[in-house]
Write a protein that holds these residues in place. Structure first.
Motif, PDB file in Angstrom:
ATOM      1  N   SER A  73      91.162 -49.630   7.565  1.00  0.00           N
ATOM      2  CA  SER A  73      91.464 -51.056   7.595  1.00  0.00           C
ATOM      3  C   SER A  73      92.313 -51.401   8.818  1.00  0.00           C
ATOM      4  O   SER A  73      92.838 -50.520   9.503  1.00  0.00           O
ATOM      5  N   GLN A  74      92.455 -52.693   9.073  1.00  0.00           N
ATOM      6  CA  GLN A  74      93.284 -53.130  10.195  1.00  0.00           C
ATOM      7  C   GLN A  74      94.728 -52.695  10.033  1.00  0.00           C
ATOM      8  O   GLN A  74      95.446 -52.530  11.025  1.00  0.00           O
ATOM      9  N   GLY A  75      95.142 -52.506   8.803  1.00  0.00           N
ATOM     10  CA  GLY A  75      96.503 -52.041   8.552  1.00  0.00           C
ATOM     11  C   GLY A  75      96.669 -50.542   8.679  1.00  0.00           C
ATOM     12  O   GLY A  75      97.773 -50.022   8.484  1.00  0.00           O
ATOM     13  N   GLY A  76      95.551 -49.837   8.975  1.00  0.00           N
ATOM     14  CA  GLY A  76      95.622 -48.389   9.165  1.00  0.00           C
ATOM     15  C   GLY A  76      95.391 -47.580   7.913  1.00  0.00           C
ATOM     16  O   GLY A  76      95.561 -46.352   7.926  1.00  0.00           O
ATOM     17  N   ASN A  77      94.985 -48.219   6.807  1.00  0.00           N
ATOM     18  CA  ASN A  77      94.738 -47.512   5.551  1.00  0.00           C
ATOM     19  C   ASN A  77      93.267 -47.132   5.423  1.00  0.00           C
ATOM     20  O   ASN A  77      92.383 -47.892   5.816  1.00  0.00           O
ATOM     21  N   GLU A  78      93.030 -45.951   4.866  1.00  0.00           N
ATOM     22  CA  GLU A  78      91.658 -45.536   4.603  1.00  0.00           C
ATOM     23  C   GLU A  78      91.137 -46.248   3.355  1.00  0.00           C
ATOM     24  O   GLU A  78      91.817 -46.305   2.334  1.00  0.00           O
ATOM     25  N   VAL A  79      89.934 -46.781   3.453  1.00  0.00           N
ATOM     26  CA  VAL A  79      89.272 -47.435   2.326  1.00  0.00           C
ATOM     27  C   VAL A  79      87.993 -46.659   2.036  1.00  0.00           C
ATOM     28  O   VAL A  79      87.149 -46.501   2.917  1.00  0.00           O
ATOM     29  N   ARG A 106      81.550 -47.810  12.654  1.00  0.00           N
ATOM     30  CA  ARG A 106      82.778 -48.336  12.075  1.00  0.00           C
ATOM     31  C   ARG A 106      83.278 -47.456  10.927  1.00  0.00           C
ATOM     32  O   ARG A 106      84.406 -47.598  10.482  1.00  0.00           O
ATOM     33  N   SER A 107      82.398 -46.600  10.441  1.00  0.00           N
ATOM     34  CA  SER A 107      82.708 -45.802   9.254  1.00  0.00           C
ATOM     35  C   SER A 107      82.863 -44.329   9.600  1.00  0.00           C
ATOM     36  O   SER A 107      82.359 -43.861  10.619  1.00  0.00           O
ATOM     37  N   PHE A 108      83.545 -43.627   8.724  1.00  0.00           N
ATOM     38  CA  PHE A 108      83.629 -42.169   8.839  1.00  0.00           C
ATOM     39  C   PHE A 108      82.964 -41.534   7.626  1.00  0.00           C
ATOM     40  O   PHE A 108      82.835 -42.154   6.565  1.00  0.00           O
ATOM     41  N   ILE A 109      82.529 -40.298   7.804  1.00  0.00           N
ATOM     42  CA  ILE A 109      82.025 -39.481   6.706  1.00  0.00           C
ATOM     43  C   ILE A 109      82.793 -38.170   6.760  1.00  0.00           C
ATOM     44  O   ILE A 109      82.794 -37.490   7.784  1.00  0.00           O
ATOM     45  N   VAL A 110      83.463 -37.822   5.663  1.00  0.00           N
ATOM     46  CA  VAL A 110      84.308 -36.637   5.654  1.00  0.00           C
ATOM     47  C   VAL A 110      83.937 -35.746   4.477  1.00  0.00           C
ATOM     48  O   VAL A 110      83.531 -36.235   3.409  1.00  0.00           O
TER      49      VAL A 110
END
Length: 207
Positions: A73-79, A106-110
Motif C-alpha cells: 500500500s501507499q503507507g508501506g503495508n503489505e496487503v 504492481r503485485s508480488f508473489i512470494v
C-alpha cells in the motif's frame, strides 16, 4: 513431451475441471498444448516469484507448498489479495493483462512455504493461445473464475465484520490457516495481528 508435468496434471485433474467448469476433453487437450512450455521450478520460503516493478511475466502452477499474491500500500503495508496451494495457479492476473504495454508489475508473489511446480512464460502462453482454440477456451474459463473469485472477496472485505471475513477465509481456503502465519492471515483479513489474536482468544474461550 513433458511426461512428468502431464502425470501431475492428471493427479489434480478432477479438482481443476470442477474449479474451472471444463470437460475432460478440453482439459486433456489443453494439457497437451502447454506441456512443452512447462518448466519445473522450486523456491524456498520467503523467496519472491514475482517482484513489484518487474516487467517479465510468468505463470506459476503449484504442485507443492503455499504462495501468496499481494501488493504494498501507499503507507508501506503489505496487503494480501489471495493464496495458491497445490493444484492451483499463483498469478497476479492484474499484471498479466498489462503485459502488452510492458507496464511494471504492481503485485508480488512470494513463497509462504517452500514451493515447487511448473512455471510458464506468459508471452509464450499468449502465442500458444492464439494458435490453439482449445487453449483460448480453457484460459477464458480460468480468467472467468479469477474474476468471480476476486469479486466475492471484494464484497466480503467491504461488507463483513472481521469475524465474517475469517469465516469466509476458512471456507475458501480449507486447512490453510495452519500453514501460514497470523501476520499474513491478518493482512488478508485487513486487520492488525493484535486484533486477530483477540479473535482467536475469543474463539478459544467460546469453545
Amino acid at each position: 513431451m513433458n511426461q512428468h508435468f502431464l502425470k501431475l496434471r492428471q493427479h489434480y485433474k478432477a479438482d481443476m475441471m470442477a474449479r474451472y467448469g471444463v470437460d475432460e476433453q478440453l482439459f486433456d487437450e489443453t494439457s497437451q498444448c502447454i506441456a512443452s512450455l512447462a518448466v519445473p521450478f522450486a523456491a524456498r520460503r520467503g523467496e519472491l516469484l514475482q517482484r513489484v516493478g518487474q516487467t517479465t511475466r510468468e505463470v506459476f502452477w503449484l504442485t507443492g507448498g503455499v504462495a501468496r499474491v499481494g501488493y504494498v500500500s501507499q503507507g508501506g503495508n503489505e496487503v494480501t489479495m489471495r493464496f495458491a496451494t497445490e493444484g492451483n495457479i499463483a498469478n497476479a492476473y492484474e499484471d498479466l493483462l498489462e503485459v502488452r504495454g510492458e507496464q511494471p508489475s504492481r503485485s508480488f508473489i512470494v513463497a509462504e512455504t517452500s514451493v515447487q511446480g511448473f512455471r510458464f512464460d506468459w508471452e509464450q502462453m499468449s502465442l500458444a493461445r492464439a494458435r490453439h482454440p482449445v487453449l483460448m477456451a480453457y484460459m477464458t474459463r480460468m480468467l472467468e473464475f479469477a474474476v468471480c473469485s476476486q469479486a466475492r472477496r471484494f464484497v466480503t472485505h467491504t461488507a463483513s465484520s472481521a469475524e465474517e471475513r475469517l469465516a469466509c477465509f476458512r471456507a475458501e481456503y480449507p486447512n490453510l490457516e495452519r500453514r501460514i502465519s497470523q501476520k499474513v492471515l491478518a493482512s488478508y483479513l485487513q486487520i492488525t495481528p493484535a486484533y486477530l489474536s483477540q479473535l482467536m482468544r475469543r474463539e478459544q474461550e467460546a469453545a
